[in-house]
Every structure is written in C-alpha cells, then in structure tokens.
Design a protein around this motif. Structure first.
Motif, short mmCIF file in Angstrom:
data_model
loop_
_atom_site.label_atom_id
_atom_site.label_comp_id
_atom_site.label_asym_id
_atom_site.label_seq_id
_atom_site.Cartn_x
_atom_site.Cartn_y
_atom_site.Cartn_z
N THR A 118 0.82 -1.26 -0.03
CA THR A 118 0.00 0.13 0.17
C THR A 118 1.06 1.22 -0.10
OG1 THR A 118 -1.70 -1.24 1.30
CG2 THR A 118 -1.85 1.33 1.11
N ARG A 148 -12.04 1.30 4.46
CA ARG A 148 -10.91 0.72 3.26
C ARG A 148 -9.59 1.23 3.74
NH1 ARG A 148 -13.44 2.67 -2.13
NH2 ARG A 148 -13.83 4.46 -0.73
N PRO A 149 -8.73 -0.10 3.77
CA PRO A 149 -7.21 0.27 4.55
C PRO A 149 -6.31 1.23 3.82
CG PRO A 149 -7.27 -2.05 3.65
CD PRO A 149 -8.84 -1.30 3.40
N ARG A 205 -3.57 -0.40 8.03
CA ARG A 205 -4.31 -1.44 8.53
C ARG A 205 -4.24 -1.46 10.22
NH1 ARG A 205 -2.00 -4.41 4.78
NH2 ARG A 205 -0.74 -5.90 6.07
N GLU A 263 -4.02 -4.06 12.08
CA GLU A 263 -2.94 -5.18 12.41
C GLU A 263 -1.74 -4.51 12.61
OE1 GLU A 263 -3.51 -8.20 9.85
OE2 GLU A 263 -3.24 -7.10 8.08
N ASP A 277 -11.14 -6.69 13.04
CA ASP A 277 -11.32 -5.84 12.09
C ASP A 277 -9.69 -5.45 11.81
OD1 ASP A 277 -13.89 -5.21 12.42
OD2 ASP A 277 -13.52 -3.65 13.89
N ALA A 305 -7.96 -6.24 9.31
CA ALA A 305 -7.46 -5.69 7.99
C ALA A 305 -8.18 -4.38 7.57
CB ALA A 305 -7.88 -6.85 6.98
#
Length: 292
Positions: free
Chosen positions: A10, A228-229, A232, A234, A272, A274
C-alpha cells in the motif's frame, strides 16, 4: 542511479512510482506479481533474481510489514546485506524496532555499506502525493547524499539522529496518531448520540485548537464508515508494540499508549485487523451500544 525497491504494498508501490517519476531507475520486488506489474506500467522495472540485482545497486530500499521480514531480507541466511557493493546505501523505510535498525547499520558497516532507517508518516494518501514525512536515522553525510532521493517521496525529510533514531521517532508518531484517532472516534460518537449534525461539527472543530490531521484527512471516511485500509489496524497494533517495548527499555511509562494498544487489540479480536486504523470508531460505537 539504480534503486532496488523491495516491498510494493500500500505504501511501497506509490513511493516507488514517485521515484520513477523523479527519473530514478527503479527495480521492484514484491510477493505479488500484480504490484510489480503496476510499477512496470508506471515506468519501473520488474526485478529479476534479487541476489544478482543488488550486486550493482546504488541504493536498496525496503518497505516491509514487520521486523522479522526486514531481518529475513537483509540479515537472514539468505539476507542481501553481505552481497551489497561497497559504497551503496540500504534504506529501510519499514516500521521496525530501533534495535533492529542499529543491527542493520552495524552489519552494513562491516561490508562498507551505509545504512539509514527512514520510516514514514502520512498514510497512503501521502505516499501517492509524495508528501510523506520521513524521519531519518543515520550518519548526517549519508542523509545529505541521499536527500534528493528521499525528497522524491516525501515533503518533510528530517535527520533526527543516529542509527535507530528514525524508528524511535516513528514509534512516537504512532502513539500520537493512535491516540488522536481514538479521541476523534470518541468525539464523533458523543456528538452523534447527542443528535448533533456531524459535518458542521467537524468543520468547526477542525478550525479551532482541536484541529488535527486526523480530522482533516480521515473524518469524512469515518463519518461514512468507510474503513477501506490506508493503514491497517493490524499494522498499527504491531507498531504500538514496538513503542511500548522501546519505552520499557528507557523506563518511560506510557499509560495512554498502553490503553490505545489494548483498544487496537480489541479491534483485532473483533476481526477488524485488515480494516483502516480509523475502525477504532467501531469499538467506541459498540461500547456505546451504537454499533453498526
């Protein structure tokens, strides 16, 4: 200048594309062939065999998810640091532990290779725009030597100290970002439960002392519940672990940091991980009995 760019996720892909736009010769590597194809479509080059590619590279950039990934690529049994040419520079732009940044620099120095830890802040939008804030640890002369390259990816490039300092500043950055997202999430939930019109409320808050980049860049997607990431949950949870470990080493208590880390943990437990880190809003809404 030949750049080997490892990690076209990303953040990494738009950063690599901006280097291409600036005229650099960028050879891309990624687990997903689709991301490499996207770099090629932008004018980059698909990397071949990594061991061979790095042997004549001027700069090697890594943008990888976590410390074990960076360790494996740079220092592991098949790590590339030992294959880098003398005089080259390895720039790790991942978010990893400060101790690993120092370890990479020491291994590089043994090969007469320079190293910088240069994590970034600004999210996906900043990576696309080339407006990232880049906090750089390492030797001052190496920072200046590679400043033009870094400025092709970021608007604010600051040398913050020796090896590991960039990662230490990034850990502090992640504390401030997480705490601000949580505060914005709580404010929005409170306002919504009070039947206040949210868009004008955000507008006036953003114009006063409460104004911040989260309100500027993230409030619209939070109001729309669009998670929408860009970054994220995580990964932010991982970064807060780095922060708390580093703070423990210097014996600095971070009660807010510990709390927001637990809230990120709760977000992970809800499934959640992701989603974008602004999904902290979902946790506040659920605590208030207003979950969607």
């Amino acid at each position: 200048m030949k750049i080997v760019f490892i990690g076209l996720g990303t953040m990494g892909l738009p950063m690599a594309v901006n280097l291409v736009k600036a005229g650099y010769d960028v050879h891309g590597f990624n687990r997903s062939d689709a991301k490499v194809a996207a770099l090629v479509a932008a004018g980059g080059i698909a990397g071949g065999v990594l061991d061979s590619e790095v042997e004549d590279a001027d700069v090697i950039i890594t943008v990888l998810p976590d410390s074990p990934d960076v360790r494996a690529v740079l220092l592991g049994p098949d790590g590339i640091v030992g294959r880098l040419p003398e005089g080259s520079t390895v720039i790790d732009m991942s978010t990893v532990t400060p101790t690993l940044a120092v370890e990479v620099a020491q291994a590089a120095a043994a090969q007469r290779v320079s190293a910088l830890d240069a994590p970034v802040s600004g999210g996906e939008a900043g990576a696309i725009e080339g407006s990232l804030s880049i906090m750089v640890g390492g030797e001052a002369d190496v920072v200046e030597q590679r400043r033009g390259l870094l400025e092709a990816m970021g608007q604010t490039v600051v040398h913050v100290g020796g090896h590991g300092a960039g990662q230490t500043v990034k850990a502090a950055n992640q504390l401030l970002v997480a705490a601000t997202i949580q505060a914005v999430a709580e404010a929005l939930t409170f306002l919504d439960a009070s039947a206040v019109d949210l868009e004008p409320a955000v507008q006036v808050l953003a114009g006063g002392l409460a104004g911040n980049r989260i309100l500027d860049r993230k409030s619209a997607s939070m109001l729309a519940h669009d998670f929408r990431p860009g970054f994220r949950v995580e990964l932010h949870h991982k970064d807060l672990g780095i922060l708390l470990d580093a703070a423990r080493r210097v014996r600095v208590p971070l009660p807010v940091g510990a709390l927001v880390s637990q809230l990120m943990e709760s977000s992970l437990a809800r499934g959640d991980g992701a989603l974008d880190h602004t999904a902290l809003l979902r946790g506040v809404e659920q605590m208030a009995g207003r979950g969607r």
